[in-house]
Scaffold this motif. Structure first.
Motif, PDB file in Angstrom:
ATOM      1  N   ASN A 153      34.985  35.864  41.132  1.00 49.46           N
ATOM      2  CA  ASN A 153      35.934  34.863  41.627  1.00 49.46           C
ATOM      3  C   ASN A 153      35.210  33.714  42.300  1.00 49.46           C
ATOM      4  O   ASN A 153      35.490  32.541  42.039  1.00 49.46           O
ATOM      5  N   ASP A 199      43.004  40.773  44.395  1.00 46.34           N
ATOM      6  CA  ASP A 199      42.317  40.560  43.117  1.00 46.34           C
ATOM      7  C   ASP A 199      41.723  39.170  43.013  1.00 46.34           C
ATOM      8  O   ASP A 199      40.759  38.955  42.280  1.00 46.34           O
ATOM      9  N   ARG A 238      34.317  41.835  41.570  1.00 48.68           N
ATOM     10  CA  ARG A 238      35.423  40.904  41.357  1.00 48.68           C
ATOM     11  C   ARG A 238      35.249  39.662  42.246  1.00 48.68           C
ATOM     12  O   ARG A 238      35.432  38.535  41.801  1.00 48.68           O
ATOM     13  N   THR A 271      36.693  50.303  45.699  1.00 47.04           N
ATOM     14  CA  THR A 271      37.785  49.355  45.522  1.00 47.04           C
ATOM     15  C   THR A 271      38.899  49.597  46.545  1.00 47.04           C
ATOM     16  O   THR A 271      40.027  49.139  46.364  1.00 47.04           O
TER      17      THR A 271
END
Lengths: 318, 294
Positions: free
Chosen positions: B88, B236, B84, B77
């Motif tokens: 998304n 994010d 993620r 990360t």
């Protein structure tokens, strides 16, 4: 009377059904397009953390755009880069696609496994351009497999991304690889639309396959070829993902891979928010694509009418 | 007799030239196949190799570090999180695809079924704007989105999908060729209201067109880089194409773990490739259909 009332109430439904599309289109595209044009006449950007403008400046943004800076008119260079990389990809793309389309549709050759081949050549078109470009960057980078092979053979490495033509070639190659399958399928549809009796007549008259190609296939394919070429050109003008990723947004070496849309992206990106200059670049791109679209639109309207007429005549004869 | 032997000879040389051109055609097809697949092959091979193995030299054979790279790519990360990004991208692509197909079909149905003032003008107008790229209105769009404080959300990526001229055009062609107005009349006689007729009777008839356009719209949105890059600011919320560009920028200044890099590239393209392998027949046909009609 009953009928009349009905048609009035149904017309209302027509508006209701197309309303979401039209409203979203107006809000998300038409108004932004108008404000893009409007903004191109204003000075409006972020200088560090300070907002400059909006101040009306007339055609100043356009003048700035086309004024030589250090002996270069950047926007013309970017237009040239875009065109050059498009041509470098489009020519092999058309040649390969034409050849493949002829091979696939040839009754004489009767190629087996067509579904497999078509599936394979179309696949790169669906792959994320940015990931595909990232892959090619790693393959051609200094520590990538291509340079490992060069190293093994010549004991030196070649930095592809410091050489303008090498970088442009990689961009053009990726575009070629992504689009030749798509073009092949379009051209195949075009060839299959040609009246089969023409091919039969030609073969009875003793024409060989080269003659058939140049005397029948190619001339009758011209409208579709033109359509494919112009839509490809419009797509080429929008070239962004591949050179943006390959050059990490810099357009380097020596900004030789900077395209028009990359320049636009720089102006309106969150760094500068230069909606004035961004607007001016957009208007230039809009005018070029608009002119090209008109050609496609006209050829489509014509192309749409002709086969229908031909079919009708045929039907009448029968 | 002599004429007979000449024709046999003719036939012979014809067969020879046919076999020769057929052989050349297959050689070319194999070449093109390799051209199309080779980079993906290298991607998969390189995703199975560790950074050290990748630095050491080039090979066409897989190594044993696939699982290692996969764990690294999924758990790293430091720049962004790939799971993620997958999520998304999926949210944006699935919503856009649904909106695009549903509302394009609805618009096409509205234009096909009803008669109203300005219909012809609207249809011609939509056709005329079909070719104009979204990029030219991007400056105004981004400014508007930031003005409304909707930047860094998915609304500006999803809502515009409602108005997709090319999908509308495809749907219009399909409806014209496959939906007789009598069916709609019959539904009306049965007391079905207009929305119900569209949802319960028209849409099932449009299933094949829906499927093709759902796939294309999903893929287009999944791969879209330009607009998301201008609108999504925080890591994010990044979609996969933005992550690819960040990965690229990082490799500009420093060397990363190449095995992990290849794995990240693989992870961002693999969902579409898998869908494609299952539905390829359908998709290739869809392209050809669009070609004949467009």
């Amino acid at each position: 009377m009953d009928k009349k009332r009905k048609s009035v109430s149904y017309a209302k439904w027509g508006y209701i059904f197309i309303a979401p599309f039209l409203i979203v289109f107006i809000v998300c595209q038409l108004i932004p397009l108008a404000s893009t044009v409007y903004n191109s006449f204003f000075e409006n950007y972020m200088n560090g953390l300070d907002q400059v403008g909006p101040n009306f400046v007339g055609f100043q943004n356009y003048i700035t755009l086309f004024t030589p800076k250090n002996g270069n008119i950047d926007i013309l260079n970017y237009a040239w880069n875009t065109m050059l990389m498009w041509i470098m990809g489009a020519i092999p793309q058309l040649v390969f696609s034409l050849l493949l389309a002829v091979i696939f549709t040839s009754a004489r050759l009767n190629i087996k496994g067509q579904t497999f081949f078509k599936t394979v050549i179309y696949m790169p078109n669906l792959v994320m351009a940015s990931a595909f470009s990232m892959l090619f960057f790693t393959l051609f980078s200094n520590v990538g497999p291509v340079n490992q092979i060069i190293q093994a053979m010549t004991n030196t490495t070649f930095n592809f991304f410091l050489d303008p033509m090498a970088t442009r070639s990689i961009v053009a190659f990726i575009n070629f690889l992504m689009w030749f399958g798509n073009t092949t399928i379009l051209l195949m549809a075009g060839i299959m639309g040609i009246d089969q009796s023409l091919f039969e007549a030609a073969s009875i008259d003793g024409a060989n396959s080269t003659q058939v190609f140049f005397k029948i296939t190619l001339p009758l394919l011209m409208p579709i070829l033109l359509y494919v070429a112009i839509t490809s050109l419009i797509g080429g003008l929008q070239m962004f993902d591949v050179p943006q990723i390959i050059t990490a947004g810099s357009g380097n070496p020596q900004r030789s891979c900077m395209t028009l849309i990359m320049a636009l992206n720089r102006y309106i990106g969150s760094g500068s928010k230069n909606y004035g200059m961004g607007g001016a670049v957009s208007v230039v791109i809009f005018i070029i694509t608009g002119a090209l679209s008109m050609i496609v639109f006209k050829s489509m309207v014509q192309g749409g009418d002709k086969p229908k007429k031909a079919k009708k005549i045929k039907g009448a004869v029968k | 007799m002599s004429s007979n032997s000449v024709s046999r000879e003719d036939n012979h040389s014809y067969r020879f030239s046919l076999n020769l051109s057929r052989a050349l055609a297959y050689i070319f097809l194999v070449f093109v196949t390799i051209l199309s697949l080779f980079s993906f092959y290298l991607l998969i091979i390189n995703a199975t190799r560790s950074n050290n193995e990748l630095q050491a030299g080039f090979t066409l054979l897989p190594s044993g570090n696939f699982a290692n790279n996969l764990v690294k790519a999924l758990t790293d990360t430091s720049l962004f999180s790939i799971p993620r990004g997958l999520l998304n991208s999926f949210i944006v692509a699935a919503s856009s695809a649904l909106l695009t197909t549903y509302f394009s079909a609805m618009t096409a149905y509205g234009i096909h079924v009803y008669d109203f003032k300005g219909k012809k003008f609207i249809f011609t107008f939509i056709l005329a704007i079909m070719m104009i790229p979204t990029q030219v209105s991007a400056a105004g769009f981004v400014q508007m989105v930031r003005g409304m404080n909707l930047n860094d959300t998915y609304w500006p990526l999803i809502i515009p999908a409602i108005a997709a001229p090319s999908v509308f055009f495809y749907m219009k062609q399909y409806i014209e060729s496959s939906m007789p107005l009598e069916v709609i009349e019959a539904a009306r006689v049965d007391g079905s209201n207009e929305f119900r007729t569209f949802n319960a009777i028209a849409i099932p008839m449009l299933k094949p067109a829906f499927a093709v356009q759902l796939i294309f719209a999903f893929v287009a949105s999944w791969n879209n880089f330009f607009t998301p890059a201008l609108i999504i600011d925080t890591s994010d919320n990044w979609t996969l194409p933005i992550m690819m560009s960040v990965l690229r920028s990082k490799l500009n200044s420093q060397n990363g773990d190449l095995g992990e890099v290849y794995m990240m590239i693989l992870l961002s393209i693999i969902p579409v490739v898998i869908v494609y392998l299952f539905l390829s027949k359908f998709i290739v046909k869809g392209v050809a259909l669009g070609a004949v009609k467009g």
